[in-house]
Scaffold this motif. Structure first.
Motif, PDB file in Angstrom:
ATOM      1  N   ALA A 157       0.852  -1.187   0.000  1.00  0.00           N
ATOM      2  CA  ALA A 157       0.000   0.000   0.000  1.00  0.00           C
ATOM      3  C   ALA A 157       0.886   1.235   0.000  1.00  0.00           C
ATOM      4  O   ALA A 157       1.995   1.211   0.544  1.00  0.00           O
ATOM      5  CB  ALA A 157      -0.906   0.004   1.231  1.00  0.00           C
ATOM      6  N   PHE A 158       0.387   2.271  -0.652  1.00  0.00           N
ATOM      7  CA  PHE A 158       1.204   3.474  -0.824  1.00  0.00           C
ATOM      8  C   PHE A 158       0.572   4.669  -0.128  1.00  0.00           C
ATOM      9  O   PHE A 158      -0.641   4.733   0.055  1.00  0.00           O
ATOM     10  CB  PHE A 158       1.385   3.781  -2.311  1.00  0.00           C
ATOM     11  N   GLN A 159       1.433   5.592   0.221  1.00  0.00           N
ATOM     12  CA  GLN A 159       0.969   6.824   0.833  1.00  0.00           C
ATOM     13  C   GLN A 159       1.710   7.955   0.149  1.00  0.00           C
ATOM     14  O   GLN A 159       2.930   7.970   0.076  1.00  0.00           O
ATOM     15  CB  GLN A 159       1.301   6.804   2.330  1.00  0.00           C
ATOM     16  N   LEU A 160       0.939   8.880  -0.399  1.00  0.00           N
ATOM     17  CA  LEU A 160       1.558  10.016  -1.087  1.00  0.00           C
ATOM     18  C   LEU A 160       1.136  11.277  -0.347  1.00  0.00           C
ATOM     19  O   LEU A 160      -0.004  11.725  -0.481  1.00  0.00           O
ATOM     20  CB  LEU A 160       1.117  10.067  -2.549  1.00  0.00           C
ATOM     21  N   ASP A 161       2.026  11.812   0.475  1.00  0.00           N
ATOM     22  CA  ASP A 161       1.738  13.093   1.111  1.00  0.00           C
ATOM     23  C   ASP A 161       2.789  14.102   0.641  1.00  0.00           C
ATOM     24  O   ASP A 161       3.575  13.814  -0.256  1.00  0.00           O
ATOM     25  CB  ASP A 161       1.706  12.942   2.634  1.00  0.00           C
ATOM     26  N   GLN A 162       2.805  15.260   1.260  1.00  0.00           N
ATOM     27  CA  GLN A 162       3.691  16.310   0.759  1.00  0.00           C
ATOM     28  C   GLN A 162       5.161  15.881   0.813  1.00  0.00           C
ATOM     29  O   GLN A 162       5.950  16.203  -0.075  1.00  0.00           O
ATOM     30  CB  GLN A 162       3.505  17.596   1.581  1.00  0.00           C
ATOM     31  N   LEU A 163       5.515  15.152   1.878  1.00  0.00           N
ATOM     32  CA  LEU A 163       6.908  14.705   2.004  1.00  0.00           C
ATOM     33  C   LEU A 163       7.260  13.745   0.859  1.00  0.00           C
ATOM     34  O   LEU A 163       8.279  13.908   0.179  1.00  0.00           O
ATOM     35  CB  LEU A 163       7.098  14.014   3.359  1.00  0.00           C
ATOM     36  N   SER A 164       6.387  12.742   0.645  1.00  0.00           N
ATOM     37  CA  SER A 164       6.647  11.794  -0.437  1.00  0.00           C
ATOM     38  C   SER A 164       6.659  12.512  -1.777  1.00  0.00           C
ATOM     39  O   SER A 164       7.473  12.217  -2.646  1.00  0.00           O
ATOM     40  CB  SER A 164       5.574  10.713  -0.460  1.00  0.00           C
ATOM     41  N   MET A 165       5.722  13.456  -1.925  1.00  0.00           N
ATOM     42  CA  MET A 165       5.606  14.192  -3.193  1.00  0.00           C
ATOM     43  C   MET A 165       6.922  14.905  -3.515  1.00  0.00           C
ATOM     44  O   MET A 165       7.397  14.885  -4.658  1.00  0.00           O
ATOM     45  CB  MET A 165       4.469  15.214  -3.053  1.00  0.00           C
ATOM     46  N   THR A 166       7.491  15.546  -2.481  1.00  0.00           N
ATOM     47  CA  THR A 166       8.767  16.239  -2.684  1.00  0.00           C
ATOM     48  C   THR A 166       9.803  15.284  -3.245  1.00  0.00           C
ATOM     49  O   THR A 166      10.506  15.596  -4.199  1.00  0.00           O
ATOM     50  CB  THR A 166       9.260  16.780  -1.328  1.00  0.00           C
TER      51      THR A 166
END
Lengths: 549, 631
Positions: free
Chosen positions: B80-89
């Motif tokens: 499972a994946f999580q895309l938040d601002q940190l990952s986005m960066t």
């Protein structure tokens, strides 16, 4: 009722003959046995009346058809509920038709069908004087190496009698685990033993060795039968009956009326215990438990290999069936007496078989000792004395028979000028020359060793689990140690086949006809199916694990 | 939109699979395919970024549950994946810089006959790195973590015909194993403590757990970060990793993979916030490494190794910032991104120089190259200005914030950390000016090699210069875009927590001091390398210089302690194994075999003895049965 019937027979013997009641025979329930016996009789007639040329085909056809029909009858009986809700005693109390009996009969019949196919194999040996030959002597009665034998070979004779003999043996084996009184047990034992003695003697090659094996088997078998019969006599003296149910009642103290003729002995526990020990010995001889195993290596080695495979599988199933019934139906009241004794037998059997196998140099003797070790593992399940013990033994027997027949079928393929090349040194590098055959044999060896994903693992796991739950944890520890020792010699053969340089004068692998191919394929298929998805069959065995009394 | 997350990873993964399994028929087009798929991933990243910008700041995290990997009672492992601002960066950094480096490699690896395989590995790396930053649980993160380790190993050793490259790859792999053990222990501790390793539950309940456990988890995570990010004491592999092709050094060993340790610590912020002891160790590791790397960077004559020392030092800054807690997390990541731009640019510039100089790496044999390679000079120069923190360029904004945050830590610690970061800034200016002067200024110092070939420095092809120019833009403007108006702070704040740190002296003073030490560093280097000619053969140098040339004796230390110690330990274990264990095992085997040989003799072939055995057996059976009853 049963006790009464026997009782009546004895007490009314002096009265006029017309008072003897006509026996009531449940033909439906006995159908599997009757079909096989009928086919065997027909086979004998065929030997007498069918021209020599047509006998082979007629016998093979008849045997396979009869076994298939008998198997269908077993399936029909099981589907009709005779294994569970309608289980009962048939033939005047002589035969039990219940779950374990039907399961074991089905196993024996299936194993026999694939074994009979290897009997019928005629493509492994090169044609002799233009006649196709199988594993059996041209004329068994002829002196080995004599003129008469040469003439028989030249004439292209074959011993087609092996098929009816095998059918008689199978009939006896079908009755053996279903026998519900001691006399039926004994008769069944003899019915299946005598043809086996003969079958052992009729090898085409190494005939002296084959005859020696047969004589040894016969002498020792007769010796053990004598013990068994004496045990039966003592038990009769103790219980006043040969019926399983009555003996069990007497052991439990449920029967108080004393037969006046046996007033001096009835209820005497010494008779019971000695009789039981002798009876046990007779059965342990058949399963090949230490120290009654000594016939096994010699006979397995000397007998024609198809017969060895058949014997190793089917005899073991039948004998363990009878042993289970004896211990669970007749002597549950004696559990505390027989368990310690059986513990000892199981331990020496597991360790003895595994340890002695290490130094064997002949593949057939190796498999013989392996079968001794497996008898020990099975005894561990028998000792559990629980329903799961019964079902695990049933499953193990089914799994083991197919591995065994398959393995011996592979042994028939590896040949050199002198026939089968059974010395292990000749198997070196087999994997380089015949990767498929070696791989198949490796599957069987891994199953023997109990490696996961093979039926050997599922079976061993079920048996050891049952034993551990039945309070025989120490036995399981010994079993695992013995398995570790046994793994050594199984894996050694694999190493020999795949990681040794092939010898220049090594054996060739004969290309079998469809018959042996089917046998080996069935062996591999059952091994893998029972290893990968054993649950259905475990459930089946556990449904079939209730003895009728 | 969240269904696109898997595609981010899927595109380069597909590329890796096709390129590595496709065989020679892809040799001619393989590099284009690899580049295209990296670009596809970048475009998907941009689309997700645009979508994310359209949402409220607190509502930007996206989740995608692909499937349950190991669903058993009491143990749930999900893909499972999580895309938040940190990952986005990270996604934008990895795919953006990654794509540029793919383009650059087309030119750089043009004459390599294994170019298809190279692009396959690069794609594999991008996929694994994306998996690392997109995972929504530590187990999957570990998967990506090992994946980038594998890709790094394969790429460092890409020129495996060189023994030095093969050894360097092995060294990187082995040193990273030490760190990986830390990560696996941390994950096991999490599982036993929290019963799960998904980010959400672990981080939410971190505050309610005993500090001892959290300190242990934190230290194990730090060990992992040290391995992957080449921090003291697991720093020794990074210098040798420069044996890999230069684009690899730029992408993996400067811009992205080596920053995974920073990501891990910032991602686990809640654990570290509740474990101040672990945090303190993090800052110490960062401070030590930032000086260590800087000192090593001053002494190296190999341009890539000088830059590697610099990378180590700059990551030291990031780790230090991450150890400062909520006042530092944002700036750690900000410096990470700006560093990604300028350090990748510097490495690509170095690669361009090497490309023009017959793969010469010794800066003492460069000199005066600015005339021959104007584009490389300009882009490298901008990267140089950015890294030394020239006011207005990227490095200035991000590094200055870290120095401020270090002072804002407060107390003696704050002063010490602040002083270290300032000292580091001075040394950075010094060694980078040295690199700049030795490479591009002064007289030409190259000579014909042993075959008589004199290098003919020339500008690199477009496929190499264009990525350098684009990265130079990043080096110049990224800091300003992020820093002015606290844009980056506001962007990351919902994920990482942010507290404004208040240094004991005014921010203006800190900034002035930063600029001042930078000027001092540049001046010193100019006096030493700009005013005097650079000797072609390195002078003997002081004790410190000599030690720094040997990477401050890191390998000698490792050899003395671990290799020698390990060898002795192994020898004694082998001795025990041979004499004791084998003795028992072989003894047992021989015993069983001997027993077997004896028992076998009982089977003598005579029926009479068999019958005796049966008779005796029966007698024992009867006796035992009767005995059982008697007992």
């Amino acid at each position: 009722m049963n006790a009464l019937a026997v009782h009546n027979l004895w007490t009314t013997a002096a009265e006029p003959l017309n008072k003897i009641p006509a026996p009531k025979i449940e033909y439906t329930q006995l159908a599997p046995v009757l079909i096989v016996v009928g086919a065997a009789v027909l086979g004998i007639l065929a030997e007498a009346f069918v021209p020599r040329k047509g006998r082979y085909l007629a016998q093979v056809f008849l045997s396979v058809l009869a076994l298939a029909a008998a198997f269908a009858a077993v399936v029909g009986l099981a589907a009709g509920g005779y294994g569970t809700t309608r289980a009962g005693i048939a033939a005047m109390g002589a035969i039990a038709v219940d779950g374990p009996a039907l399961f074991l009969q089905g196993t024996i019949l299936l194993a026999s069908i694939v074994a009979i196919l290897t009997f019928a194999e005629r493509r492994l040996d090169p044609a002799d004087h233009g006649h196709k030959v199988d594993s059996f002597a041209a004329e068994a009665a002829a002196v080995p190496g004599g003129d008469h034998e040469k003439a028989a070979v030249k004439a292209g004779f074959t011993t087609t009698e092996v098929f009816p003999l095998a059918l008689f043996a199978i009939a006896g084996m079908l009755v053996f685990p279903a026998a519900n009184d001691l006399l039926t047990l004994f008769i069944a034992l003899e019915v299946f033993s005598l043809p086996l003695y003969l079958l052992c003697a009729v090898a085409r090659r190494k005939r002296l060795m084959s005859q020696e094996a047969a004589v040894k088997y016969f002498l020792l078998g007769a010796f053990s039968s004598a013990f068994l019969l004496f045990g039966i006599a003592l038990l009769y003296g103790y219980a006043g009956s040969v019926s399983y149910a009555t003996i069990a009642d007497v052991v439990d103290g449920a029967v108080t009326s004393v037969n006046p003729a046996l007033a001096g002995t009835m209820g005497n526990d010494v008779l019971l215990l000695i009789g039981f020990a002798l009876l046990l010995m007779g059965l342990l001889f058949k399963v090949g438990a230490v120290p009654f195993h000594m016939w096994t290596p010699d006979v397995y080695q000397g007998a024609p290999t198809p017969v060895t495979g058949f014997m190793a599988a089917a005899t073991k199933v039948a004998a363990f069936g009878a042993l289970l019934r004896l211990l669970y139906v007749v002597l549950p009241g004696l559990t505390w007496d027989w368990r310690p004794v059986m513990w000892g037998v199981a331990i020496v059997t597991m360790l003895g078989g595994a340890v002695v196998a290490i130094t064997q140099t002949d593949i057939k003797r190796l498999l013989a000792y392996s079968s001794i070790a497996h008898a020990g593992f099975l005894l561990a399940g028998v000792i559990a004395a629980t329903p799961s013990g019964i079902s695990s033994v049933l499953f193990y027997l089914g799994a083991y028979s197919f591995v065994t027949i398959g393995a011996f079928a592979v042994v028939t393929l590896v040949r050199d000028a002198g026939g089968e090349a059974t010395h292990l040194s000749k198997w070196a590098g087999l994997g380089r020359r015949s990767p498929l055959v070696a791989a198949v044999f490796a599957v069987f060896l891994l199953a023997f060793a109990g490696i996961p994903l093979t039926s050997g693992f599922s079976g061993k796991f079920a048996v050891f689990k049952a034993a551990a739950e039945g309070g025989a944890g120490a036995l399981v520890v010994v079993g695992v140690i013995a398995s570790a020792v046994a793994a050594f010699f199984y894996i050694r053969v694999i190493v020999l086949m795949f990681f040794s340089e092939p010898k220049a004068d090594g054996p060739t692998v004969a290309v079998p006809s469809a018959l042996t191919t089917v046998t080996i394929a069935a062996g591999v298929a059952v091994t893998l199916v029972l290893g990968l998805a054993p649950q259905y069959f475990l459930d089946l065995a556990s449904q079939a694990s209730v003895f009728v009394r | 939109m969240e269904n696109l997350i898997a595609l981010l990873i899927g595109a380069p993964l597909l590329g890796a699979a096709v390129l590595l399994c496709g065989g020679r028929r892809l040799d001619r087009a393989g590099h284009w395919l690899g580049t295209l798929l990296a670009a596809v991933s970048f475009v998907i990243g941009l689309a997700l970024f645009a979508d994310m910008l359209g949402k409220a700041a607190d509502d930007r995290a996206m989740h995608q549950h692909l499937f349950s990997w190991i669903p058993v009672e009491g143990f749930q492992a999900d893909i499972a994946f999580q895309l938040d601002q940190l990952s986005m960066t990270f996604v934008l950094l990895i795919t953006g810089v990654g794509t540029l480096i793919h383009v650059y490699s087309i030119g750089y690896m043009e004459h390599d006959e294994r170019r298809r395989r190279f692009f396959g590995y690069l794609n594999l790396f991008v996929a694994a790195m994306l998996l690392l930053v997109l995972a929504d649980n530590y187990l999957l993160l570990y998967f990506g973590w090992e994946g980038v380790g594998l890709a790094s190993y394969l790429l460092i050793g890409f020129w495996q015909h060189k023994p030095s490259a093969a050894t360097a790859a092995k060294k990187a792999f082995l040193v990273n194993r030490v760190g990986d053990i830390g990560l696996s222990i941390a994950i096991m501790l999490m599982f036993t403590t929290f019963g799960t390793f998904a980010f959400g539950p672990v981080l939410e309940s971190a505050g309610e757990t005993g500090e001892g456990t959290l300190t242990a988890i934190g230290l194990m995570l730090l060990l992992a970060a040290c391995g992957k990010s080449a921090q003291v004491p697991l720093q020794s592999w990074l210098g040798d990793a420069m044996e890999g092709p230069t684009p690899v050094s730029a992408l993996i060993h400067a811009a992205t993979m080596v920053t995974a340790g920073v990501y891990l610590i910032v991602r686990s912020a809640d654990i570290f916030n509740a474990a101040p002891d672990a945090q303190l160790v993090v800052t110490i590791v960062g401070a030590v490494t930032l000086l260590f790397g800087a000192i090593v960077g001053c002494a190296k004559d190999d341009i890539k190794k000088a830059l590697a020392g610099s990378t180590m030092s700059q990551i030291g800054y990031m780790i230090l910032a991450a150890g400062l807690g909520p006042i530092g997390y944002v700036f750690a990541i900000m410096h990470l991104v700006t560093h990604g731009f300028f350090k990748a640019g510097l490495f690509l510039g170095a690669g361009s120089v090497m490309h023009g100089m017959n793969d010469e790496v010794d800066m003492r044999k460069y000199g005066g190259l600015r005339k021959y390679m104007p584009v490389t000079f300009a882009t490298f120069g901008l990267g140089y200005l950015a890294i030394i923190g020239f006011p207005g360029l990227s490095g200035f904004f991000s590094k200055d914030k870290i120095i401020e945050a270090a002072f804002a830590k407060g107390g003696t610690e704050g002063w010490i950390l602040g002083a270290v970061t300032l000292l580091g800034a001075a040394i950075t200016a010094y060694y980078m000016t040295r690199v700049m002067l030795m490479t591009f200024f002064g007289e030409k110092r190259w000579q014909p090699d042993e075959h008589g070939h004199e290098p003919h420095p020339h500008e690199s092809p477009k496929s190499m210069t264009v990525p350098m120019i684009l990265l130079a833009f990043g080096s110049v403007f990224a800091g300003g875009i992020f820093g002015i108006g606290d844009r980056f702070v506001n962007w990351l704040k919902p994920v990482t927590d942010y507290e404004h740190g208040h240094p004991p002296i005014s921010a203006m003073a800190v900034t002035s001091a930063t600029v001042a030490v930078m000027v001092i560093g540049v001046g010193l280097a100019y006096l030493q390398y700009g005013r005097r000619p650079v000797p072609v053969v390195a002078p003997r140098g002081s004790l410190l210089t000599r030690a720094a040339r040997r990477d401050l004796l890191q390998d000698d230390f490792n050899h003395a302690v671990f290799v020698t110690g390990g060898t002795h330990l192994t020898r004694s274990l082998v001795y025990v194994d041979h004499s004791l264990v084998d003795g028992v095992v072989n003894g047992t085997a021989a015993g069983v075999g001997g027993l077997s040989g004896r028992l076998r003799k009982l089977q003598n072939g005579h029926v009479r003895s068999y019958a005796v055995s049966m008779f005796g057996g029966t007698a024992v059976l009867i006796a035992a049965t009767l005995l059982m009853r008697a007992v």
